[in-house]
Design a protein around this motif. Structure first.
Motif, PDB file in Angstrom:
ATOM      1  N   LEU A   5       0.777  -1.042  -0.317  1.00 36.40           N
ATOM      2  CA  LEU A   5      -0.157   0.094  -0.164  1.00 36.40           C
ATOM      3  C   LEU A   5       0.997   1.203   0.162  1.00 36.40           C
ATOM      4  O   LEU A   5       1.358   1.618   0.917  1.00 36.40           O
ATOM      5  N   GLY A   6       1.176   1.792  -1.119  1.00 31.83           N
ATOM      6  CA  GLY A   6       2.011   2.813  -1.369  1.00 31.83           C
ATOM      7  C   GLY A   6       1.645   4.283  -1.376  1.00 31.83           C
ATOM      8  O   GLY A   6       0.493   4.431  -1.851  1.00 31.83           O
ATOM      9  N   LEU A   7       2.133   5.244  -0.807  1.00 37.05           N
ATOM     10  CA  LEU A   7       1.760   6.563  -0.929  1.00 37.05           C
ATOM     11  C   LEU A   7       2.824   7.445  -1.236  1.00 37.05           C
ATOM     12  O   LEU A   7       3.910   7.527  -0.628  1.00 37.05           O
ATOM     13  N   GLU A   8       2.635   8.462  -2.043  1.00 37.06           N
ATOM     14  CA  GLU A   8       3.832   9.440  -2.401  1.00 37.06           C
ATOM     15  C   GLU A   8       3.185  10.680  -2.777  1.00 37.06           C
ATOM     16  O   GLU A   8       2.074  10.740  -3.587  1.00 37.06           O
ATOM     17  N   LEU A   9       3.547  11.640  -1.719  1.00 37.30           N
ATOM     18  CA  LEU A   9       2.907  13.038  -1.825  1.00 37.30           C
ATOM     19  C   LEU A   9       3.967  14.010  -2.389  1.00 37.30           C
ATOM     20  O   LEU A   9       5.108  13.935  -1.761  1.00 37.30           O
ATOM     21  N   HIS A  10       3.447  15.004  -3.094  1.00 33.95           N
ATOM     22  CA  HIS A  10       4.463  16.081  -3.385  1.00 33.95           C
ATOM     23  C   HIS A  10       3.689  17.515  -3.129  1.00 33.95           C
ATOM     24  O   HIS A  10       2.719  17.796  -3.277  1.00 33.95           O
ATOM     25  N   ASP A  11       4.763  18.365  -2.656  1.00 41.70           N
ATOM     26  CA  ASP A  11       4.387  19.617  -2.619  1.00 41.70           C
ATOM     27  C   ASP A  11       3.061  19.810  -1.902  1.00 41.70           C
ATOM     28  O   ASP A  11       2.002  20.345  -2.193  1.00 41.70           O
ATOM     29  N   ALA A  12       3.031  19.391  -0.603  1.00 43.00           N
ATOM     30  CA  ALA A  12       1.870  19.616   0.248  1.00 43.00           C
ATOM     31  C   ALA A  12       2.356  20.361   1.643  1.00 43.00           C
ATOM     32  O   ALA A  12       3.397  20.570   1.938  1.00 43.00           O
ATOM     33  N   SER A  13       1.172  21.005   2.232  1.00 45.39           N
ATOM     34  CA  SER A  13       1.150  21.664   3.424  1.00 45.39           C
ATOM     35  C   SER A  13       0.086  21.165   4.358  1.00 45.39           C
ATOM     36  O   SER A  13      -1.053  21.040   3.919  1.00 45.39           O
ATOM     37  N   VAL A  14       0.194  21.770   5.523  1.00 47.49           N
ATOM     38  CA  VAL A  14      -0.698  21.446   6.776  1.00 47.49           C
ATOM     39  C   VAL A  14      -0.949  22.728   7.447  1.00 47.49           C
ATOM     40  O   VAL A  14       0.068  23.454   7.829  1.00 47.49           O
ATOM     41  N   ALA A  15      -2.350  22.921   7.658  1.00 47.52           N
ATOM     42  CA  ALA A  15      -2.416  24.032   8.529  1.00 47.52           C
ATOM     43  C   ALA A  15      -3.521  23.679   9.782  1.00 47.52           C
ATOM     44  O   ALA A  15      -4.492  22.615   9.370  1.00 47.52           O
ATOM     45  N   THR A  16      -3.684  24.509  10.513  1.00 55.25           N
ATOM     46  CA  THR A  16      -4.683  24.245  11.802  1.00 55.25           C
ATOM     47  C   THR A  16      -5.979  24.951  11.221  1.00 55.25           C
ATOM     48  O   THR A  16      -6.061  25.695  10.193  1.00 55.25           O
ATOM     49  N   LEU A  17      -7.370  24.518  11.602  1.00 52.55           N
ATOM     50  CA  LEU A  17      -8.492  24.889  11.102  1.00 52.55           C
ATOM     51  C   LEU A  17      -8.696  26.376  11.667  1.00 52.55           C
ATOM     52  O   LEU A  17      -9.487  27.106  11.296  1.00 52.55           O
ATOM     53  N   THR A  18      -7.839  26.570  12.765  1.00 57.05           N
ATOM     54  CA  THR A  18      -8.047  28.115  13.463  1.00 57.05           C
ATOM     55  C   THR A  18      -7.609  29.033  12.390  1.00 57.05           C
ATOM     56  O   THR A  18      -7.956  30.030  12.330  1.00 57.05           O
ATOM     57  N   THR A  19      -6.122  28.524  11.690  1.00 53.60           N
ATOM     58  CA  THR A  19      -5.647  29.590  10.754  1.00 53.60           C
ATOM     59  C   THR A  19      -5.547  28.709   9.404  1.00 53.60           C
ATOM     60  O   THR A  19      -4.396  28.438   9.353  1.00 53.60           O
ATOM     61  N   PRO A  20      -6.320  28.457   8.811  1.00 49.95           N
ATOM     62  CA  PRO A  20      -6.179  27.633   7.680  1.00 49.95           C
ATOM     63  C   PRO A  20      -5.362  28.218   6.378  1.00 49.95           C
ATOM     64  O   PRO A  20      -4.802  27.545   5.644  1.00 49.95           O
TER      65      PRO A  20
END
Length: 740
Positions: free
Chosen positions: A65-80
């Motif tokens: 079960l393979g996964l490869e993500l490119h150019d991703a970012s994560v923010a909180t829902l408080t400051t999306p």
């Protein structure tokens, strides 16, 4: 039966082929990039994070079960709109079938270009605290409270019956070019870790995992930058809660403002163990180095689940402390050559998160050895506790050199004294002038701010202590200080054939420090004290002195100028050096006899049995109204002042010939009955170092002696003239008239 097994095997094989075919079709016919919006919504609803996928998603289904993500970012829902993390690429794959057995078998896990930003605002709230929390407007407070209440029993049940840990099996973990940044808006402080590189071998529970980590760290308060590298073999057993880091080596280089342009090369090695089941952490085989410093030891921390308790041993090899401190930009004031060049330490360590103690301490400082205890009982309050015993210690080696101003003033002072001494050699020369130049330095003596924050309780002892070139035996010092009030509870020792003691206090709470001191010297040879200070002693003898003084200021000059109090002194079995009072008296008697001395004095010194008096000190000037000296055949009375500000004196001395009625060796100096009981005047003025060399016959008062003697002569003639012709009362009245 045999046919059944064959059929079953063919059925399983067919099922596996169907699954593989379905996985192949799914991975080739289903494109996850078409469902980015649905994936973002799932991230919001389930993980409560704002996930942005700017690059492609690559994946595989079976057998990995393979996964490869490119150019991703994560923010909180408080400051999306303000991501706290982004990455260039994340690649991982997991075997599907082992997941059914709660086993995680992964291939290489790779993270490229991770950028993590942590921020604490002016109210002290960190953006990481909102990770996984729903948006503020999404869930009503009442619903949140009910959800929390429903969750409590579940949490309790989970604590009672913990789930079995998942087995991890990862071929390797690689992190390239990661960066972590922390900002505190309230303090303006920033901490960064850049160029993070992490690589491991195969990750298996209970097996050795080779680990290599490198990074650059930096901070702006103060400005520091460090290059670091960590190597070793990691081993963990999650079921036993036991974690080991074997053959650990942490090394690097540190530079920045505190090092004043210098750099610190450091390393730490050893075996690390953390046993959470036993609540114990250990560091054995400890080796430390920092530039020239080398240390060995071992550390153990107990009660990790309560208040951790530290125990261990530390040994620091011999090092040149002056060179080491200079190499890290922390040079000490200049001291004698060779001082602090041989420093060694062996001690047992004990401590808590708020304290540290060095027990059973053995310290070698150049030619001195100390043993005892040094502890900081409270880091926040800087509570220092010291109990040390030394064999021999030359404190003069560690005193800073005189400043240029103080050295210049000292040379001018010496020139002034030499000039006065040259003029004072001849007994018929004029009186030396009183010194006018200050004898003390204006350099600051005390670090006021540090003393105000000091919390200290120290007890020091020395078999032999050298201080200001004075050899002190069995010296003892006890001092306490807290809240800006320092108390000298005891200072005592044996000095030559005598002893001394002192106690007092220093109050640094006001702007101008206040000193109070009580001292006692008992039969200390005064000439040896003066010789040790490089001065020519004007007097010899056993000095007994008691004083109670106060003063204010933060320099030698200020303390002397404000000196007040009282003192009493007695000098027994003494000798006035280079002062033949007999010759001085003979000069005066010959002057009255109108004769010239024809012989040289028999000696240059004047012995005495006792010299005593009291002093009243006012603003640096000591008044002595009751000076008394007892010499065989003579008694001396005097009064005058000692100006400690310029180390000068001004005395009027009266010498009375008492019991010696024999003729003096010189015919011009005849001591007979008419000179007995006469107080012969002397005046002593000039630098204190001259002693009796600064004394001359007081010609102003010598006329009174001559008048007195003339009155005696007339009285004797009246006795001859009157005989028994007049009454005794009238005869006495006439004699008294001529003595006026």
């Amino acid at each position: 039966m045999k046919a059944f097994g064959k059929i079953l095997g063919l059925g399983l094989l067919g099922l596996l082929l169907i699954i593989v075919a379905a996985g192949f079709a799914l991975t080739h016919l289903f494109n996850p990039n078409d469902y980015k919006d649905e994936i973002r919504q799932i991230a919001r609803d389930k993980a409560h994070i704002e996930l942005t996928l700017n690059g492609d998603i690559g994946w595989s289904l079976f057998p990995w079960l393979g996964l490869e993500l490119h150019d991703a970012s994560v923010a909180t829902l408080t400051t999306p709109t303000q991501p706290f993390a982004d990455l260039q690429m994340l690649g991982l794959s997991v075997r599907v079938l082992p997941l059914l057995r709660r086993e995680v078998q992964m291939s290489d896990v790779r993270v490229e270009g991770l950028n993590l930003r942590l921020n604490r605002d002016k109210d002290g709230h960190g953006n990481w605290q909102d990770i996984g929390h729903p948006a503020p407007s999404a869930v009503p407070a009442s619903v949140t409270a009910q959800t929390d209440k429903r969750a409590e029993p579940t949490s309790a049940a989970e604590e009672e019956k913990p789930s079995q840990p998942i087995r991890l099996d990862i071929d390797s973990l690689t992190v390239n070019n990661a960066r972590i940044e922390f900002n505190d808006e309230k303090t303006g402080r920033q901490i960064t870790s850049e160029s993070i590189q992490l690589s491991t071998g195969a990750v298996h529970d209970g097996k050795e995992i080779p680990v290599k980590f490198t990074a650059f760290f930096g901070t702006n308060q103060p400005v520091l930058r460090a290059r670091t590298e960590l190597n070793g073999n990691l081993r963990f057993d999650r079921a036993l809660k036991r974690y080991q880091f074997e053959d650990m080596r942490f090394s690097g280089e540190l530079s920045g403002d505190p090092l004043q342009g210098k750099s610190l090369t450091f390393s730490a090695q050893g075996q690390l163990l953390v046993d959470m089941a036993a609540n114990v952490a250990e560091w054995t085989g400890l080796k430390l180095s920092a530039n020239q410093l080398r240390a060995l030891g071992e550390l153990k921390v107990n009660d990790l689940n309560k208040t951790p308790q530290l125990n261990g041993m530390l040994s620091i090899a011999q090092l040149d402390l002056m060179k080491f401190l200079d190499s890290i930009g922390q040079p000490l004031p200049s001291v004698a050559d060779g001082s602090l060049s041989k420093v060694e330490l062996v001690t047992r360590l004990t401590g808590t998160p708020t304290s540290l103690a060095l027990d059973d301490l053995n310290l070698k400082l150049d030619d001195s050895n100390f043993s005892g205890r040094v502890a900081v009982e409270d880091f926040a309050k800087q509570s220092l506790r010291v109990q040390l015993k030394g064999d021999t210690f030359d404190a003069d080696r560690y005193l800073p050199a005189k400043s240029a101003d103080a050295d210049s003033a000292s040379k001018v002072r010496q020139a002034e004294v030499l000039s006065s001494e040259a003029n004072a050699i001849a007994s018929n020369s004029p009186l030396p002038e009183s010194p006018t130049r200050g004898a003390w330095s204006n350099d600051k003596l005390l670090p006021i701010e540090r003393l105000r924050s000091l919390d200290v309780d120290a007890e020091l002892g020395f078999n032999q202590l050298t201080l200001k070139k004075l050899p002190i035996d069995n010296a003892a010092l006890k001092v306490t200080g807290q809240g800006g009030m320092l108390t000298l509870n005891e200072l005592r020792g044996e000095l030559y054939s005598g002893s001394f003691s002192a106690k007092g206090s220093l109050d640094v709470r006001p702007d101008v420090p206040h000193l109070s001191l009580q001292t006692r010297l008992n039969r200390v040879p005064v000439e040896r004290i003066l010789q040790a200070q490089g001065q020519k002693p004007p007097v010899k003898g056993s000095l007994t002195l008691g004083s109670d003084i106060t003063s204010t200021g933060n320099s030698q000059k200020a303390l002397v100028d404000s000196l007040n109090g009282s003192a009493s002194f007695a000098l027994n079995d003494g000798v006035l050096l280079n002062a033949n009072l007999e010759q001085q008296l003979c000069t005066g008697i010959a002057t009255l006899n109108r004769k010239t001395l024809s012989s040289e004095p028999r000696g240059k010194d004047t012995p005495f049995q006792e010299l005593k008096g009291s002093l009243s000190l006012h603003n640096g000037v000591a008044s002595n109204p009751d000076l008394k000296v007892r010499i065989p055949g003579l008694s001396v009375n005097g009064n005058g002042d000692i100006d400690l500000r310029v180390l000068g004196m001004d005395y009027r001395i009266g010498i009375v010939v008492e019991g010696d009625k024999s003729d003096m060796p010189d015919p011009a100096c005849q001591v007979n009955e008419r000179f007995a009981g006469i107080e012969w005047p002397l005046r002593c003025r000039g630098p204190l170092e001259l002693g009796a060399k600064a004394c001359r016959i007081d010609k102003d008062r010598l006329g009174q002696v001559a008048s007195h003697l003339a009155g005696n002569k007339l009285s004797d003639k009246l006795e001859e003239k009157l005989g028994d012709k007049v009454s005794p009362e009238l005869k006495d009245a006439l004699k008294g008239l001529f003595k006026r």
